[in-house]
Scaffold this motif. Structure first.
Motif, PDB file in Angstrom:
ATOM      1  N   ILE A  24       0.850  -1.190   0.000  1.00 37.81           N
ATOM      2  CA  ILE A  24       0.000   0.000   0.000  1.00 37.81           C
ATOM      3  C   ILE A  24       0.883   1.237   0.000  1.00 37.81           C
ATOM      4  CG2 ILE A  24      -1.717   1.326   1.277  1.00 37.81           C
ATOM      5  CD1 ILE A  24      -2.857  -1.239   2.336  1.00 37.81           C
ATOM      6  N   CYS A  25       0.670   2.094  -0.990  1.00 34.88           N
ATOM      7  CA  CYS A  25       1.405   3.349  -1.130  1.00 34.88           C
ATOM      8  C   CYS A  25       0.556   4.495  -0.586  1.00 34.88           C
ATOM      9  CB  CYS A  25       1.733   3.573  -2.608  1.00 34.88           C
ATOM     10  SG  CYS A  25       2.503   5.171  -2.977  1.00 34.88           S
ATOM     11  N   GLY A  26       1.211   5.583  -0.215  1.00 36.54           N
ATOM     12  CA  GLY A  26       0.478   6.761   0.232  1.00 36.54           C
ATOM     13  C   GLY A  26      -0.485   7.274  -0.818  1.00 36.54           C
ATOM     14  N   VAL A  29      -3.804   5.437  -0.583  1.00 35.14           N
ATOM     15  CA  VAL A  29      -4.620   5.963   0.519  1.00 35.14           C
ATOM     16  C   VAL A  29      -5.224   7.303   0.125  1.00 35.14           C
ATOM     17  CG1 VAL A  29      -4.607   6.730   2.927  1.00 35.14           C
ATOM     18  CG2 VAL A  29      -3.243   4.735   2.238  1.00 35.14           C
ATOM     19  N   HIS A  30      -4.435   8.123  -0.577  1.00 35.17           N
ATOM     20  CA  HIS A  30      -4.910   9.438  -0.996  1.00 35.17           C
ATOM     21  C   HIS A  30      -6.096   9.312  -1.950  1.00 35.17           C
ATOM     22  CE1 HIS A  30      -3.789  13.667  -0.564  1.00 35.17           C
ATOM     23  NE2 HIS A  30      -4.271  13.848  -1.780  1.00 35.17           N
ATOM     24  N   TYR A  31      -5.996   8.390  -2.902  1.00 37.33           N
ATOM     25  CA  TYR A  31      -7.119   8.174  -3.815  1.00 37.33           C
ATOM     26  C   TYR A  31      -8.355   7.691  -3.051  1.00 37.33           C
ATOM     27  CZ  TYR A  31      -4.503   8.734  -8.188  1.00 37.33           C
ATOM     28  OH  TYR A  31      -3.791   9.249  -9.247  1.00 37.33           O
ATOM     29  N   LEU A  32      -8.146   6.836  -2.070  1.00 41.23           N
ATOM     30  CA  LEU A  32      -9.250   6.302  -1.288  1.00 41.23           C
ATOM     31  C   LEU A  32      -9.941   7.399  -0.482  1.00 41.23           C
ATOM     32  CD1 LEU A  32     -10.751   3.715  -0.305  1.00 41.23           C
ATOM     33  CD2 LEU A  32      -9.101   3.626   1.566  1.00 41.23           C
ATOM     34  N   VAL A  33      -9.155   8.285   0.105  1.00 45.91           N
ATOM     35  CA  VAL A  33      -9.706   9.313   0.994  1.00 45.91           C
ATOM     36  C   VAL A  33     -10.165  10.552   0.232  1.00 45.91           C
ATOM     37  CG1 VAL A  33      -9.167  10.866   2.924  1.00 45.91           C
ATOM     38  CG2 VAL A  33      -8.321   8.503   2.937  1.00 45.91           C
ATOM     39  N   GLU A  34      -9.320  11.020  -0.684  1.00 45.57           N
ATOM     40  CA  GLU A  34      -9.601  12.278  -1.374  1.00 45.57           C
ATOM     41  C   GLU A  34     -10.234  12.100  -2.750  1.00 45.57           C
ATOM     42  OE1 GLU A  34      -9.201  15.079   0.160  1.00 45.57           O
ATOM     43  OE2 GLU A  34      -8.098  14.295   1.908  1.00 45.57           O
ATOM     44  N   GLY A  35     -10.015  10.933  -3.354  1.00 48.55           N
ATOM     45  CA  GLY A  35     -10.577  10.692  -4.674  1.00 48.55           C
ATOM     46  C   GLY A  35      -9.812  11.349  -5.804  1.00 48.55           C
ATOM     47  N   ARG A  36      -8.654  11.886  -5.507  1.00 49.15           N
ATOM     48  CA  ARG A  36      -7.850  12.519  -6.544  1.00 49.15           C
ATOM     49  C   ARG A  36      -6.450  12.806  -6.023  1.00 49.15           C
ATOM     50  NH1 ARG A  36     -10.396  17.859  -8.433  1.00 49.15           N
ATOM     51  NH2 ARG A  36      -8.461  17.938  -9.657  1.00 49.15           N
ATOM     52  N   ILE A  37      -5.513  12.942  -6.957  1.00 45.72           N
ATOM     53  CA  ILE A  37      -4.181  13.472  -6.684  1.00 45.72           C
ATOM     54  C   ILE A  37      -3.878  14.441  -7.808  1.00 45.72           C
ATOM     55  CG2 ILE A  37      -1.723  12.983  -6.451  1.00 45.72           C
ATOM     56  CD1 ILE A  37      -2.408  10.249  -5.385  1.00 45.72           C
ATOM     57  N   VAL A  42     -10.489  10.304  -9.619  1.00 48.31           N
ATOM     58  CA  VAL A  42     -11.230   9.047  -9.678  1.00 48.31           C
ATOM     59  C   VAL A  42     -12.702   9.375  -9.931  1.00 48.31           C
ATOM     60  CG1 VAL A  42     -11.856   6.933  -8.469  1.00 48.31           C
ATOM     61  CG2 VAL A  42      -9.614   7.970  -8.079  1.00 48.31           C
ATOM     62  N   ASN A  43     -13.172   9.128 -11.133  1.00 52.63           N
ATOM     63  CA  ASN A  43     -14.556   9.434 -11.504  1.00 52.63           C
ATOM     64  C   ASN A  43     -15.461   8.210 -11.482  1.00 52.63           C
ATOM     65  OD1 ASN A  43     -14.264  12.272 -12.022  1.00 52.63           O
ATOM     66  ND2 ASN A  43     -13.145  11.738 -13.882  1.00 52.63           N
ATOM     67  N   ASP A 311      -8.649  -9.295   3.713  1.00 49.88           N
ATOM     68  CA  ASP A 311      -8.567  -8.290   4.772  1.00 49.88           C
ATOM     69  C   ASP A 311      -8.041  -6.943   4.268  1.00 49.88           C
ATOM     70  OD1 ASP A 311      -9.563  -9.925   6.806  1.00 49.88           O
ATOM     71  OD2 ASP A 311      -7.589 -10.796   7.207  1.00 49.88           O
ATOM     72  N   THR A 312      -8.274  -6.677   2.985  1.00 53.28           N
ATOM     73  CA  THR A 312      -7.778  -5.436   2.380  1.00 53.28           C
ATOM     74  C   THR A 312      -8.297  -4.196   3.104  1.00 53.28           C
ATOM     75  OG1 THR A 312      -7.425  -6.382   0.185  1.00 53.28           O
ATOM     76  CG2 THR A 312      -7.834  -4.016   0.287  1.00 53.28           C
ATOM     77  N   LEU A 313      -9.569  -4.192   3.490  1.00 51.76           N
ATOM     78  CA  LEU A 313     -10.118  -3.024   4.191  1.00 51.76           C
ATOM     79  C   LEU A 313      -9.386  -2.778   5.507  1.00 51.76           C
ATOM     80  CD1 LEU A 313     -13.970  -3.355   3.572  1.00 51.76           C
ATOM     81  CD2 LEU A 313     -12.354  -1.774   2.492  1.00 51.76           C
ATOM     82  N   LYS A 314      -9.061  -3.843   6.218  1.00 48.26           N
ATOM     83  CA  LYS A 314      -8.299  -3.695   7.454  1.00 48.26           C
ATOM     84  C   LYS A 314      -6.901  -3.145   7.165  1.00 48.26           C
ATOM     85  CE  LYS A 314     -10.596  -7.528   9.864  1.00 48.26           C
ATOM     86  NZ  LYS A 314     -10.389  -8.871  10.482  1.00 48.26           N
ATOM     87  N   ALA A 315      -6.314  -3.628   6.079  1.00 48.67           N
ATOM     88  CA  ALA A 315      -4.975  -3.163   5.703  1.00 48.67           C
ATOM     89  C   ALA A 315      -4.980  -1.669   5.434  1.00 48.67           C
ATOM     90  CB  ALA A 315      -4.489  -3.931   4.473  1.00 48.67           C
ATOM     91  N   PHE A 316      -5.991  -1.199   4.697  1.00 51.88           N
ATOM     92  CA  PHE A 316      -6.053   0.221   4.381  1.00 51.88           C
ATOM     93  C   PHE A 316      -6.383   1.056   5.617  1.00 51.88           C
ATOM     94  CE2 PHE A 316      -5.759  -0.880  -0.016  1.00 51.88           C
ATOM     95  CZ  PHE A 316      -5.248   0.267  -0.615  1.00 51.88           C
ATOM     96  N   GLU A 317      -7.108   0.497   6.541  1.00 52.39           N
ATOM     97  CA  GLU A 317      -7.392   1.228   7.777  1.00 52.39           C
ATOM     98  C   GLU A 317      -6.112   1.460   8.567  1.00 52.39           C
ATOM     99  OE1 GLU A 317      -9.949   3.338  10.260  1.00 52.39           O
ATOM    100  OE2 GLU A 317     -10.267   2.495   8.264  1.00 52.39           O
ATOM    101  N   VAL A 318      -5.250   0.447   8.608  1.00 53.15           N
ATOM    102  CA  VAL A 318      -3.953   0.598   9.273  1.00 53.15           C
ATOM    103  C   VAL A 318      -3.109   1.648   8.564  1.00 53.15           C
ATOM    104  CG1 VAL A 318      -1.763  -0.553   9.778  1.00 53.15           C
ATOM    105  CG2 VAL A 318      -3.924  -1.721  10.252  1.00 53.15           C
ATOM    106  N   ALA A 319      -3.047   1.559   7.233  1.00 54.06           N
ATOM    107  CA  ALA A 319      -2.246   2.511   6.462  1.00 54.06           C
ATOM    108  C   ALA A 319      -2.784   3.931   6.604  1.00 54.06           C
ATOM    109  CB  ALA A 319      -2.224   2.098   4.992  1.00 54.06           C
TER     110      ALA A 319
END
Length: 338
Positions: A24-26, A29-37, A42-43, A311-319
């Motif tokens: 998992i790269c930063g 996580v940014h795409y997941l939280v913000e929807g863009r970089i 992400v449309n 357990d991908t969702l758990k992994a992203f929660e940790v990240a």
């Protein structure tokens, strides 16, 4: 018939991979939280993941250097191969780059993934699949140090001891840097940096006086660094990078922060401090692989957490939250339980 013909040609130069490890790269996580970089938005639903390794399951008929069962590291960006930048060897600047998990292209966090064969690198028997996945962030560190001109005897300051700062530290030491000072606001990361060979560490604090901080850097290094590499993107660190670097030295900006920032540009100009950016990497994967294979880059200890694909969702929660002091969170699609 023409589109079908060209599609067949393209597929014949690709491989089907059974995915083994995906970090998992930063940016994920940014795409997941913000929807863009920046301009990448992400449309629609998008599979993420680009720090990866896998096992070749099928090969296209034109693939000669790989066979079924080979373990490979996956360079996630595939350029057009025809434009000026590609022909000059700077394919990371290709305007038609197709990059895993950069909208609208899906990533490789999946059971299987199809990729261009010439951007898959066979791993030696003694290099693990986890290390293969870590070649992606390591290649960023390699590209940064090559852009900076790190060489035998260099004195290097690295601001930011996240995963990219740490692989940059590993690379700088492997390239012969005599002294490396790394900074961060998290003491735990600095402890890992010491284990990875940092000569000096500095715990930064929000609101610190930058001129006093520069003096501290110079005191620890017995003078200004030849090179400073910012791996945070924070305005405060970019300012420190410019002010701390020796006259005639080099500042490399790796971290991506706010699109516009206030920096001491005149200070850099009159002291001829070169400011260089980097974008991903180009021709760095073979170097990164050689570093790992030779033992010069011990990247496996960056992995702090392991999860199954389920357990991908758990992994992203940790990240995302940082609970448990994660450095590199790894997902293992090949395993049901880790």
């Amino acid at each position: 018939m023409a589109p079908v013909f060209f599609m067949c040609i393209m597929l014949s130069a690709k491989v089907l991979l059974q995915m083994a490890c995906v970090g998992i790269c930063g940016s994920d996580v940014h795409y997941l939280v913000e929807g863009r970089i920046g301009d990448f938005v992400v449309n629609e639903p998008m599979i993420i993941g680009h720090e990866a390794s896998g096992i070749v399951a099928k090969v296209g008929k034109n693939v000669k250097h790989l066979r079924e069962g080979d373990r490979v590291a996956i360079e996630p960006g595939v350029p057009c191969r025809k434009c000026r930048f590609c022909r000059e060897g700077r394919y990371n600047l290709c305007a038609d780059m197709v990059f895993c998990a950069t909208p609208p292209t899906h990533g490789n966090l999946a059971r299987y993934y199809v990729h261009a064969a010439d951007f898959c690198y066979k791993l030696p028997d003694h290099v693990s699949l986890e290390e293969g996945a870590l070649l992606e962030p390591l290649s960023v560190g390699v590209h940064a140090c090559r852009r900076a001109g790190v060489a035998l005897g260099s004195t290097v300051l690295i601001t930011g001891a996240g995963p990219i700062g740490l692989v940059t530290l590993i690379t700088a030491k492997a390239m012969g840097a005599a002294k490396v000072l790394i900074t961060d606001i998290v003491d735990h990361r600095l402890g890992i940096a010491k284990e990875l060979g940092a000569d000096y560490t500095f715990l930064s604090k929000v609101g610190q006086d930058e001129h006093e901080t520069v003096k501290s850097f110079h005191s620890l290094l017995a003078g200004p660094p030849d090179i400073t590499i910012d791996c945070s993107g924070a305005e405060a660190n970019i300012r420190l990078a410019i002010l701390a670097t020796k006259s005639g030295g080099v500042v490399v900006l790796v971290g991506l922060g706010a699109p516009e920032q206030k920096i001491p540009l005149v200070n850099a100009t009159i002291r001829e401090v070169d400011i260089r950016g980097i974008f991903r990497y180009a021709n760095d994967y073979p170097i990164a692989l050689s570093m790992v294979a030779s033992g010069a880059a011990k990247v496996k200890q960056l992995i702090t957490h392991n999860f199954s694909l389920e357990d991908t969702l758990k992994a992203f929660e940790v990240a995302k939250t940082g609970v448990g002091n994660p450095i590199k969170v790894m997902i293992h699609p090949l395993q049901d339980k880790v």
